[in-house]
Design a protein around this motif. Structure first.
Motif, PDB file in Angstrom:
ATOM      1  N   ASP A  72      -4.354   5.591  -7.880  1.00  0.00           N
ATOM      2  CA  ASP A  72      -5.656   5.671  -7.215  1.00  0.00           C
ATOM      3  C   ASP A  72      -6.767   5.746  -8.249  1.00  0.00           C
ATOM      4  N   GLN A 110       0.051  -5.171  -4.697  1.00  0.00           N
ATOM      5  CA  GLN A 110      -0.627  -4.228  -3.803  1.00  0.00           C
ATOM      6  C   GLN A 110      -2.059  -3.963  -4.273  1.00  0.00           C
ATOM      7  N   TYR A 130       0.852   1.794  -7.078  1.00  0.00           N
ATOM      8  CA  TYR A 130       0.698   0.491  -6.475  1.00  0.00           C
ATOM      9  C   TYR A 130       1.231  -0.575  -7.417  1.00  0.00           C
ATOM     10  N   TYR A 141      -7.589   2.363  -9.290  1.00  0.00           N
ATOM     11  CA  TYR A 141      -8.368   1.700  -8.239  1.00  0.00           C
ATOM     12  C   TYR A 141      -9.850   2.074  -8.344  1.00  0.00           C
ATOM     13  N   MET A 183       0.837  -1.189   0.000  1.00  0.00           N
ATOM     14  CA  MET A 183       0.000   0.000   0.000  1.00  0.00           C
ATOM     15  C   MET A 183       0.880   1.250   0.000  1.00  0.00           C
ATOM     16  N   ARG A 202      -5.604  -4.658  -2.398  1.00  0.00           N
ATOM     17  CA  ARG A 202      -6.551  -3.557  -2.232  1.00  0.00           C
ATOM     18  C   ARG A 202      -7.923  -3.887  -2.816  1.00  0.00           C
TER      19      ARG A 202
END
Length: 154
Positions: A52, A17, A13, A55, A1, A21
């Protein structure tokens, strides 16, 4: 992370990772890329570096998949996001259509849940009192309404 320091320096990431997540496997993340669902994942030294933004894209992909949007439509949506401002109207329309479909699915699921709840009550009653107690379906439906305050439709 990522730590706060990593974020400040723009680090991303690794695939492992991102797997932790998101709960997805590396194969799934690679599939998303190959299928055009997750375009533009950066690479450094041949290794994927997720951000991010990636993600959050994975989160919306997950949502759209779970609610039944076909992969081709998810791909189209993800391609539209890369076009920026000029595709906002198209994205809005796609989401409005899908939102309406999800609402219909939820309505159908509510009816199913009502029927399943009735059957649970029905079998609990039959187990406790015997099948004779629930033999007359109309009387049983009325009893269910009285005892539970719930109405079930067939």
């Amino acid at each position: 992370m990522k730590s706060k320091t990593d974020k400040d320096h723009g680090a991303g990431y690794s695939i492992s990772q991102m797997c932790r997540r998101t709960g997805y496997t590396a194969d799934t993340l690679r599939f998303y890329e190959k299928a055009g669902l997750l375009p533009g994942v950066k690479r450094t030294g041949g290794r994927r570096v997720y951000t991010d933004e990636d993600y959050y894209s994975i989160c919306i992909i997950t949502c759209l998949k779970k609610t039944g949007l076909p992969l081709a439509e998810i791909r189209r949506y993800m391609e539209l996001t890369k076009r920026g401002e000029k595709s906002v109207g198209q994205r809005l329309e796609l989401m409005r259509r899908h939102e309406a479909e999800v609402r219909m699915q939820m309505d159908e699921l509510r009816v199913c849940e009502e029927r399943i709840a009735f059957k649970v009550w029905y079998y609990e009653t039959a187990k406790r009192e015997g099948l004779k107690a629930v033999k007359d379906i109309n009387a049983t439906l009325e009893r269910y309404r009285r005892e539970t305050g719930r109405k079930v439709s067939f």
